[in-house]
Structure formats: C-alpha cells, structure tokens
Design a protein around this motif. Structure first.
Motif, PDB file in Angstrom:
ATOM      1  N   GLU A  68       0.838  -1.197   0.000  1.00  0.00           N
ATOM      2  CA  GLU A  68       0.000   0.000   0.000  1.00  0.00           C
ATOM      3  C   GLU A  68       0.876   1.252   0.000  1.00  0.00           C
ATOM      4  N   ASP A  69       0.317   2.353  -0.468  1.00  0.00           N
ATOM      5  CA  ASP A  69       1.003   3.638  -0.406  1.00  0.00           C
ATOM      6  C   ASP A  69       0.659   4.326   0.909  1.00  0.00           C
ATOM      7  N   ILE A  70       1.619   5.065   1.436  1.00  0.00           N
ATOM      8  CA  ILE A  70       1.380   5.868   2.623  1.00  0.00           C
ATOM      9  C   ILE A  70       2.038   7.222   2.401  1.00  0.00           C
ATOM     10  N   ARG A  71       1.369   8.269   2.785  1.00  0.00           N
ATOM     11  CA  ARG A  71       1.903   9.620   2.604  1.00  0.00           C
ATOM     12  C   ARG A  71       2.540  10.071   3.915  1.00  0.00           C
ATOM     13  N   VAL A  72       3.822  10.401   3.845  1.00  0.00           N
ATOM     14  CA  VAL A  72       4.557  10.891   5.005  1.00  0.00           C
ATOM     15  C   VAL A  72       5.230  12.187   4.590  1.00  0.00           C
ATOM     16  N   GLU A  73       5.042  13.224   5.392  1.00  0.00           N
ATOM     17  CA  GLU A  73       5.614  14.532   5.075  1.00  0.00           C
ATOM     18  C   GLU A  73       6.412  15.065   6.258  1.00  0.00           C
ATOM     19  N   VAL A  74       7.366  15.926   5.961  1.00  0.00           N
ATOM     20  CA  VAL A  74       8.102  16.641   6.996  1.00  0.00           C
ATOM     21  C   VAL A  74       7.404  17.979   7.196  1.00  0.00           C
ATOM     22  N   ALA A  75       6.953  18.250   8.419  1.00  0.00           N
ATOM     23  CA  ALA A  75       6.210  19.477   8.693  1.00  0.00           C
ATOM     24  C   ALA A  75       7.108  20.580   9.255  1.00  0.00           C
ATOM     25  N   ASP A  76       8.188  20.200   9.913  1.00  0.00           N
ATOM     26  CA  ASP A  76       9.080  21.163  10.560  1.00  0.00           C
ATOM     27  C   ASP A  76      10.307  21.391   9.689  1.00  0.00           C
ATOM     28  N   GLN A  77      10.563  22.620   9.313  1.00  0.00           N
ATOM     29  CA  GLN A  77      11.679  22.933   8.412  1.00  0.00           C
ATOM     30  C   GLN A  77      13.028  22.520   8.988  1.00  0.00           C
ATOM     31  N   GLU A  78      13.111  22.433  10.289  1.00  0.00           N
ATOM     32  CA  GLU A  78      14.361  22.001  10.920  1.00  0.00           C
ATOM     33  C   GLU A  78      14.751  20.597  10.474  1.00  0.00           C
ATOM     34  N   PHE A  79      13.757  19.816  10.052  1.00  0.00           N
ATOM     35  CA  PHE A  79      14.001  18.439   9.644  1.00  0.00           C
ATOM     36  C   PHE A  79      13.867  18.236   8.131  1.00  0.00           C
ATOM     37  N   ASP A  80      14.019  19.310   7.365  1.00  0.00           N
ATOM     38  CA  ASP A  80      13.947  19.216   5.906  1.00  0.00           C
ATOM     39  C   ASP A  80      14.948  18.215   5.333  1.00  0.00           C
ATOM     40  N   TRP A  81      16.057  18.028   6.017  1.00  0.00           N
ATOM     41  CA  TRP A  81      17.082  17.098   5.536  1.00  0.00           C
ATOM     42  C   TRP A  81      16.551  15.661   5.438  1.00  0.00           C
ATOM     43  N   LEU A  82      15.414  15.369   6.090  1.00  0.00           N
ATOM     44  CA  LEU A  82      14.830  14.029   6.019  1.00  0.00           C
ATOM     45  C   LEU A  82      14.020  13.786   4.746  1.00  0.00           C
ATOM     46  N   ARG A  83      13.651  14.854   4.047  1.00  0.00           N
ATOM     47  CA  ARG A  83      12.778  14.711   2.872  1.00  0.00           C
ATOM     48  C   ARG A  83      13.308  13.717   1.849  1.00  0.00           C
ATOM     49  N   GLU A  84      14.598  13.741   1.613  1.00  0.00           N
ATOM     50  CA  GLU A  84      15.157  12.836   0.601  1.00  0.00           C
ATOM     51  C   GLU A  84      14.983  11.367   0.969  1.00  0.00           C
ATOM     52  N   TYR A  85      14.755  11.057   2.227  1.00  0.00           N
ATOM     53  CA  TYR A  85      14.586   9.659   2.662  1.00  0.00           C
ATOM     54  C   TYR A  85      13.134   9.209   2.608  1.00  0.00           C
ATOM     55  N   LEU A  86      12.216  10.095   2.272  1.00  0.00           N
ATOM     56  CA  LEU A  86      10.791   9.756   2.291  1.00  0.00           C
ATOM     57  C   LEU A  86      10.247   9.309   0.940  1.00  0.00           C
ATOM     58  N   THR A  87      11.078   9.238  -0.059  1.00  0.00           N
ATOM     59  CA  THR A  87      10.599   8.815  -1.378  1.00  0.00           C
ATOM     60  C   THR A  87      10.721   7.319  -1.564  1.00  0.00           C
TER      61      THR A  87
END
Length: 87
Positions: A68-87
């Motif tokens: 299944e697909d699940i949508r996970v987002e980074v809400a706090d800009q302090e943790f923007d570095w995690l975005r690349e790991y969410l794909t």
C-alpha cells in the motif's frame, strides 16, 4: 505480542531506578509506546525528556509490506534534511 505498555511492577522498578539520576540531564527514550516511561520520568522531576511515537514507523512498515502507499511529510523545516529519505 508487544502492546507498547509495561505493567505496574516494571513501572515501580523504573521509578525506583531513576531516583538517583541527574534530574537536569536529558533523557532519550528510543522506543516509546504509550509514553509510560516518559510519564514516569516527568513525574520524577526530569525537565528534558525526549520520546517518539513508534506508530508512524509501524504504519509505514505495514504499508510497505502490504504493498500500500502511505503519505509521510516533513512538517518542521528544521528536519527538511529528512525529505530525501521519504521517497
């Protein structure tokens, strides 16, 4: 099966064990379930307690394993570095 809770006997053991700890030190709980340990620490006077909610990890892992697909987002800009790991 692990239900994310500890029984009264273990809560008493934890409460007794932390009595001698430095209350000003930061405490990190790596696998929070129902945040029981965190509540014990706060009640014992610790000012800096860090925990996490493992339900997000459980949901993401379950979605992956079931295809299944699940949508996970980074809400706090302090943790923007995690975005690349969410794909």
């Amino acid at each position: 099966m692990f239900i994310g809770a500890i029984n009264q006997d273990l809560r008493c053991v934890v409460s007794e064990a932390v009595k001698g700890w430095d209350k000003g030190a930061g405490v990190y709980v790596p696998c929070s379930g129902n945040f029981t340990i965190e509540r014990i620490l706060c009640g014992a006077g610790f000012r800096e307690v860090h925990g996490n909610d493992v339900s997000l990890y459980s949901c993401a892992l379950g979605a992956l394993l079931s295809g299944e697909d699940i949508r996970v987002e980074v809400a706090d800009q302090e943790f923007d570095w995690l975005r690349e790991y969410l794909t």
